[in-house]
Design a protein around this motif. Structure first.
Motif, PDB file in Angstrom:
ATOM      1  N   PHE A 147     -58.765   6.916 -53.674  1.00 31.71           N
ATOM      2  CA  PHE A 147     -58.711   6.006 -52.532  1.00 31.71           C
ATOM      3  C   PHE A 147     -58.699   6.783 -51.228  1.00 31.71           C
ATOM      4  O   PHE A 147     -57.945   7.736 -51.051  1.00 31.71           O
ATOM      5  N   GLY A 148     -59.541   6.353 -50.298  1.00 33.28           N
ATOM      6  CA  GLY A 148     -59.632   6.968 -48.989  1.00 33.28           C
ATOM      7  C   GLY A 148     -60.294   5.994 -48.030  1.00 33.28           C
ATOM      8  O   GLY A 148     -60.730   4.907 -48.422  1.00 33.28           O
ATOM      9  N   ARG A 178     -54.605  -7.332 -47.321  1.00 28.68           N
ATOM     10  CA  ARG A 178     -53.297  -6.674 -47.315  1.00 28.68           C
ATOM     11  C   ARG A 178     -53.274  -5.459 -48.232  1.00 28.68           C
ATOM     12  O   ARG A 178     -52.609  -4.461 -47.932  1.00 28.68           O
ATOM     13  N   ILE A 179     -53.973  -5.550 -49.346  1.00 29.14           N
ATOM     14  CA  ILE A 179     -54.047  -4.403 -50.254  1.00 29.14           C
ATOM     15  C   ILE A 179     -54.731  -3.222 -49.563  1.00 29.14           C
ATOM     16  O   ILE A 179     -54.226  -2.089 -49.555  1.00 29.14           O
ATOM     17  N   ILE A 180     -55.908  -3.485 -48.963  1.00 25.76           N
ATOM     18  CA  ILE A 180     -56.644  -2.429 -48.263  1.00 25.76           C
ATOM     19  C   ILE A 180     -55.838  -1.906 -47.082  1.00 25.76           C
ATOM     20  O   ILE A 180     -55.746  -0.696 -46.841  1.00 25.76           O
ATOM     21  N   GLY A 181     -55.229  -2.836 -46.315  1.00 28.58           N
ATOM     22  CA  GLY A 181     -54.420  -2.424 -45.162  1.00 28.58           C
ATOM     23  C   GLY A 181     -53.255  -1.552 -45.563  1.00 28.58           C
ATOM     24  O   GLY A 181     -52.947  -0.554 -44.897  1.00 28.58           O
ATOM     25  N   SER A 182     -52.575  -1.920 -46.658  1.00 29.79           N
ATOM     26  CA  SER A 182     -51.427  -1.135 -47.132  1.00 29.79           C
ATOM     27  C   SER A 182     -51.839   0.278 -47.527  1.00 29.79           C
ATOM     28  O   SER A 182     -51.120   1.250 -47.244  1.00 29.79           O
ATOM     29  N   ILE A 183     -53.002   0.407 -48.168  1.00 27.29           N
ATOM     30  CA  ILE A 183     -53.468   1.731 -48.584  1.00 27.29           C
ATOM     31  C   ILE A 183     -53.819   2.580 -47.363  1.00 27.29           C
ATOM     32  O   ILE A 183     -53.517   3.784 -47.307  1.00 27.29           O
ATOM     33  N   PHE A 184     -54.464   1.977 -46.347  1.00 27.74           N
ATOM     34  CA  PHE A 184     -54.774   2.711 -45.113  1.00 27.74           C
ATOM     35  C   PHE A 184     -53.483   3.203 -44.443  1.00 27.74           C
ATOM     36  O   PHE A 184     -53.409   4.346 -43.973  1.00 27.74           O
TER      37      PHE A 184
END
Length: 205
Positions: free
Chosen positions: A21-22, A186-192
């Motif tokens: 993930f990046g 929210r999933i993508i935002g949390s990983i960022f």
């Protein structure tokens, strides 16, 4: 056989380096979910072209880049701010806003792919390490232009295939788990945001 080896090395390194993930593959997921795989293809082509330049730049300047990135606090702080800001935008974006945001975008998917690719903090250090390891093992030789071109072709195709795989899998998962689309931002935002925190932790380590 040597020609094929250079292509395979470039492809394998680029493909495997894109899987964790990046910013680039998360942006590919978002682009594909909002615009479809055809739009995601344009995004991934731009990112693949940027990857060619980054790998060649890493080969040319090597450890000089690594030392500069490690000791330049302002660059590390900028990366943290950018990643955290992107994560916050995703995290606070509401589902009903997605359509209006997508229709209001003036930047093309190709341009977005190039920009996110250039801002990817992992790319240059990754290629510095990979190319140094391949050179020390004597598997990689840039003495002949044909070897360079085949390696770079492998790099671009590896990036392209990995990103398209991300796009295809994201569509497949969301289509089968409809409730996931509600949480995707929210999933993508949390990983960022997590990537941003990791970046700032490196500054103090």
């Amino acid at each position: 056989m040597t020609y094929i080896l250079h292509f395979i090395l470039g492809f394998a390194a680029s493909f495997l380096g894109t899987l964790p993930f990046g910013p680039i593959n998360l942006s590919m997921v978002d682009t594909t979910l909002k615009g479809g795989l055809r739009v995601g293809l344009r995004f991934s082509v731009a990112a693949a072209l940027v990857e060619i330049a980054q790998s060649l730049f890493a080969y040319s300047f090597g450890m000089l880049i690594t030392r500069y990135l490690e000791h330049n606090v302002w660059i590390q702080l900028t990366v943290f701010v950018v990643l955290f800001a992107i994560g916050a935008v995703f995290f606070t974006r509401k589902e009903k806003e997605d359509a209006s945001v997508e229709s209001g975008r003036k930047i093309s998917p190709f341009a977005r792919g190039a920009i996110v690719g250039l801002l990817n903090p992992q790319a240059l250090p990754f290629w510095v390490a990979v190319i140094a390891a391949l050179k020390s093992s004597h598997w990689l030789s840039f003495a002949v232009w044909d070897f360079i071109l085949l390696f770079l072709l492998g790099v671009s195709l590896g990036k392209l295939v990995a990103l398209l795989l991300y796009g295809k899998l994201s569509l497949w998962i969301v289509q089968r788990i409809s409730s996931l689309s509600h949480w995707m931002n929210r999933i993508i935002g949390s990983i960022f945001i997590l990537l941003a925190l990791i970046q700032v932790a490196k500054m103090f380590s």
